[in-house]
Write an enzyme that holds these catalytic residues in place. Structure first.
Site, PDB file in Angstrom:
ATOM      1  N   GLY A   1      56.259  -0.649  -2.357  1.00 23.69           N
ATOM      2  CA  GLY A   1      55.197   0.292  -2.051  1.00 23.69           C
ATOM      3  C   GLY A   1      54.064   0.147  -3.056  1.00 23.69           C
ATOM      4  N   CYS A   2      52.913   0.706  -2.723  1.00 22.83           N
ATOM      5  CA  CYS A   2      51.731   0.562  -3.586  1.00 22.83           C
ATOM      6  C   CYS A   2      51.873   1.351  -4.889  1.00 22.83           C
ATOM      7  CB  CYS A   2      50.468   0.978  -2.830  1.00 22.83           C
ATOM      8  SG  CYS A   2      50.576   2.570  -1.986  1.00 22.83           S
TER       9      CYS A   2
END
Length: 338
Positions: free
Chosen positions: A141-142
């Site tokens: 995920g970011c």
């Protein structure tokens, strides 16, 4: 090599298309959507969106990128893997070995256990060796990307009060995806700065899972997210308390040594702290570190472009490692300014 991008109409998918278009080993690629078959993404993308036909894609493709919302890859990826196709999944569906964790935080049914066991967490700087031989990658995920890269060297190499960790993270609006909603409309976002998903962001267990590789004694971390009125970018400002004195020079040397072989992590000099614009449109993660002798706390500032190092750029970096080529292939363009 032939590639397919499933979910090409979203921001992450469109960014993948942009990168693959200039990748020297991608001979051609197809783009797929379940909802907009026959349409084009925009004037810059000439080919039309094709339907998601697993058998046809498997026959014509070497690598599949799943740029889909959570809940889709768990249905499609097992079939591609069974057909011998390499898969890089940009959603959260394959990031947890424990299906109960995924179901608790994402409120969706998890992928089959045998698929989760095959998936390698694709943060290159942490799992490069495992990625080399992988056929199924769970792209990070970011927020976890910025946070893990910011904290990992310190937790692995230095004694830290693991209960002191506070992560204050901010993201541009593109992190919410392309689908329209009131919360991300212009009038709601412009000239506004707000916290969201307080104490319940789905990236919390992902961060904890990976940071435990650096320090097995890590407990729950304090992590909250804010929406910033900008299009792209993430800044994670991280606070923690070391259990012994450390100088700013020692901190910087620790990080420089840890990331000396990692071309996409840039450690700033003493007194220098990165801004999101300095990585805009690039695959870089820039990190600034300081130690406050007065309070005894370390502050780490980690910035990425959420659509590049936080999504599509990281996916292509993983592809390069899987292919055994320079991991910067197709990704070495400098940040965009302004």
């Amino acid at each position: 090599m032939k590639a397919a991008v499933i979910g090409a109409t979203g921001y992450g998918g469109a960014e993948l298309v942009r990168i693959l278009h200039q990748h020297k080993l991608i001979r051609n690629y197809t783009i797929h959507s379940s909802s907009q078959v026959g349409a084009t993404i925009g004037a810059s993308y000439l080919q039309k969106l094709e339907p998601i036909d697993i058998e046809k894609i498997s026959k014509d493709t070497d690598i599949v990128f799943m740029a889909t919302p959570s809940g889709v890859s768990r249905e499609l990826s097992p079939a591609f893997v069974e057909n011998g196709i390499k898969v890089i999944d940009l959603s959260g569906d394959l990031r947890f070995r424990d299906s109960a964790v995924y179901e608790n935080w994402y409120k969706k049914k998890a992928a089959p256990k045998h698929v989760l066991e095959k998936a390698i967490y694709g943060l290159t700087e942490i799992n490069r060796q495992e990625i080399k031989n992988a056929r199924l990658i769970a792209n990070p995920g970011c927020y976890p990307t910025a946070t893990i890269l910011g904290l990992f060297p310190l937790l692995k190499n230095f004694a830290v009060d693991t209960e002191s960790i506070i992560i204050d993270a901010k993201s541009g609006v593109s992190g919410a995806g392309r689908n329209a909603s009131l919360a991300t409309s212009y009038c709601e976002v412009n000239e506004n700065f707000k916290i969201y998903k307080v104490n319940e962001h789905q990236h919390i267990p992902e961060i904890e899972q990976m940071l435990k590789k650096a320090n097995s004694n890590l407990g729950p971390v304090k992590f909250n997210t804010h929406l910033v009125p900008m299009t792209r970018g993430i800044m994670a400002t991280i606070y923690c308390k070391p259990l012994q004195m450390i100088t700013e020079k020692e901190l910087r040397e620790l990080y420089q040594h840890h990331y000396q072989e990692d071309k996409f992590v840039r450690v700033r000099g003493i007194g220098e702290y990165p801004a999101t614009k300095e990585v805009y449109g690039s695959n870089y993660c820039d990190i600034g570190i300081t130690y406050d002798e007065r309070t005894g706390w370390v502050t780490i500032v980690s910035v990425i472009d959420n659509l590049m190092k936080g999504a599509a750029g990281q996916a292509v970096q993983n592809l390069n490692v899987m292919l055994g080529i320079d991991e910067g292939t197709g990704l070495l363009a400098p940040p965009i300014l302004p």
